[in-house]
Design a protein around this motif. Structure first.
Motif, short mmCIF file in Angstrom:
data_model
loop_
_atom_site.label_atom_id
_atom_site.label_comp_id
_atom_site.label_asym_id
_atom_site.label_seq_id
_atom_site.Cartn_x
_atom_site.Cartn_y
_atom_site.Cartn_z
N VAL A 21 -6.02 -6.16 -11.79
CA VAL A 21 -5.85 -5.02 -10.88
C VAL A 21 -6.50 -5.32 -9.53
CG1 VAL A 21 -6.45 -2.58 -10.49
CG2 VAL A 21 -5.64 -3.33 -12.74
N GLY A 22 -7.66 -5.95 -9.57
CA GLY A 22 -8.34 -6.33 -8.33
C GLY A 22 -7.52 -7.28 -7.48
N ARG A 23 -6.93 -8.29 -8.12
CA ARG A 23 -6.10 -9.25 -7.37
C ARG A 23 -4.88 -8.55 -6.78
NH1 ARG A 23 -8.13 -12.98 -4.93
NH2 ARG A 23 -9.50 -11.23 -4.83
N LEU A 24 -4.28 -7.65 -7.54
CA LEU A 24 -3.11 -6.93 -7.04
C LEU A 24 -3.48 -6.08 -5.83
CD1 LEU A 24 -0.12 -6.20 -7.31
CD2 LEU A 24 -0.81 -4.39 -8.89
N CYS A 25 -4.57 -5.34 -5.93
CA CYS A 25 -5.02 -4.51 -4.81
C CYS A 25 -5.38 -5.37 -3.60
CB CYS A 25 -6.23 -3.65 -5.22
SG CYS A 25 -5.85 -2.37 -6.42
N PHE A 26 -6.03 -6.50 -3.83
CA PHE A 26 -6.39 -7.42 -2.75
C PHE A 26 -5.14 -7.95 -2.07
CE2 PHE A 26 -7.70 -11.63 -1.14
CZ PHE A 26 -8.83 -11.30 -0.41
N ALA A 27 -4.16 -8.36 -2.85
CA ALA A 27 -2.92 -8.90 -2.30
C ALA A 27 -2.16 -7.85 -1.49
CB ALA A 27 -2.02 -9.44 -3.41
N LEU A 28 -2.07 -6.64 -2.03
CA LEU A 28 -1.33 -5.59 -1.34
C LEU A 28 -2.03 -5.16 -0.05
CD1 LEU A 28 -0.24 -3.38 -4.38
CD2 LEU A 28 1.19 -4.97 -3.03
N GLY A 29 -3.35 -5.24 -0.02
CA GLY A 29 -4.09 -4.80 1.15
C GLY A 29 -4.41 -5.90 2.14
N TYR A 30 -4.15 -7.14 1.78
CA TYR A 30 -4.63 -8.26 2.59
C TYR A 30 -4.21 -8.16 4.06
CZ TYR A 30 -6.53 -12.65 3.93
OH TYR A 30 -7.29 -13.59 4.55
N ALA A 31 -2.96 -7.96 4.30
CA ALA A 31 -2.44 -7.96 5.68
C ALA A 31 -2.89 -6.73 6.48
CB ALA A 31 -0.92 -8.03 5.67
N LYS A 32 -3.42 -5.72 5.80
CA LYS A 32 -3.81 -4.49 6.46
C LYS A 32 -5.26 -4.48 6.92
CE LYS A 32 -0.41 -2.09 3.70
NZ LYS A 32 -0.24 -1.34 2.48
N GLY A 33 -6.01 -5.55 6.66
CA GLY A 33 -7.38 -5.64 7.15
C GLY A 33 -8.43 -5.57 6.07
N ALA A 34 -9.68 -5.73 6.51
CA ALA A 34 -10.82 -5.83 5.59
C ALA A 34 -10.97 -4.60 4.70
CB ALA A 34 -12.10 -6.07 6.38
N ALA A 35 -10.85 -3.43 5.27
CA ALA A 35 -11.02 -2.21 4.46
C ALA A 35 -9.93 -2.10 3.40
CB ALA A 35 -11.02 -0.98 5.35
N ALA A 36 -8.73 -2.50 3.73
CA ALA A 36 -7.62 -2.39 2.79
C ALA A 36 -7.74 -3.38 1.63
CB ALA A 36 -6.29 -2.59 3.51
N ARG A 37 -8.42 -4.49 1.85
CA ARG A 37 -8.57 -5.46 0.77
C ARG A 37 -9.93 -5.38 0.08
NH1 ARG A 37 -8.16 -8.88 5.42
NH2 ARG A 37 -10.18 -9.77 5.91
N ALA A 38 -10.85 -4.59 0.59
CA ALA A 38 -12.22 -4.54 0.06
C ALA A 38 -12.27 -4.09 -1.40
CB ALA A 38 -13.10 -3.64 0.92
#
Length: 189
Positions: free
Chosen positions: A148-165
């Motif tokens: 779940v963490g990797r999925l959230c990180f991948a989905l948020g990566y392009a949106k910036g640090a807060a989105a991938r935190a």
């Protein structure tokens, strides 16, 4: 931000500390704290419902089989970079030919972070399985949190640090918890 004067001292100090951060750092800190809370609850569930007692060799094999679901994320990340390189004339020569194009850079960064996370998680999971007499539920929870963490990180990566935190922390904090538990069980075992 909550009214700092109405909070008790520990919460007031935390709120004051966060208020000194730029907005992006506050958002990162909040999402990392949320991942820490999820980790604490999930690990507690794994410890309260540990599963059957198994001999050490079977526990190690269970960790290895469970971690196949962890390693899948590394395979996905490698495959994604390979796919993107193949489709990009500027990148098909590979990383030795020069820096990645902006199209490949996020996928390469995800791959690098995933490699780091998996390289830490797998031996920690095996060590925990060997040290802890009943690790089955906790191992399953740790693998699920990483996924779940990797999925959230991948989905948020392009949106910036807060989105991938949140995704980063939900991948990293459970591994740290498992490391602490493995050390603890090793010392008391």
């Amino acid at each position: 931000m909550p009214d700092v004067d109405r909070l008790d001292l520990p919460h007031r100090l935390a709120a004051e500390e966060l208020s000194g951060f730029p907005a992006e750092q506050r958002r990162v800190a909040i999402r990392m704290a949320a991942a820490l809370a999820v980790t604490a609850v999930a690990v507690a569930i794994g410890l309260l419902h540990p599963g059957p007692s198994l001999p050490p060799a079977e526990r190690a094999m269970l960790a290895i089989r469970t971690d196949l679901f962890v390693v899948i994320w590394l395979a996905v990340a490698i495959g994604n970079v390979a796919r993107l390189r193949f489709l990009s004339p500027a990148d098909i020569a590979g990383s030795a030919a020069g820096p990645s194009s902006p199209r490949i850079a996020p996928a390469s960064a995800f791959l690098q972070n995933t490699l780091e996370q998996v390289a830490l998680a797998v031996p920690v999971h095996v060590a925990l399985a060997i040290a802890m007499p009943r690790p089955a539920t906790l191992l399953a929870i740790l693998a699920a949190l990483l996924a779940v963490g990797r999925l959230c990180f991948a989905l948020g990566y392009a949106k910036g640090a807060a989105a991938r935190a949140f995704g980063f922390a939900l991948t990293f904090y459970p591994t740290l918890a498992a490391l602490a538990l493995a050390i603890g069980w090793t010392l008391i075992g």
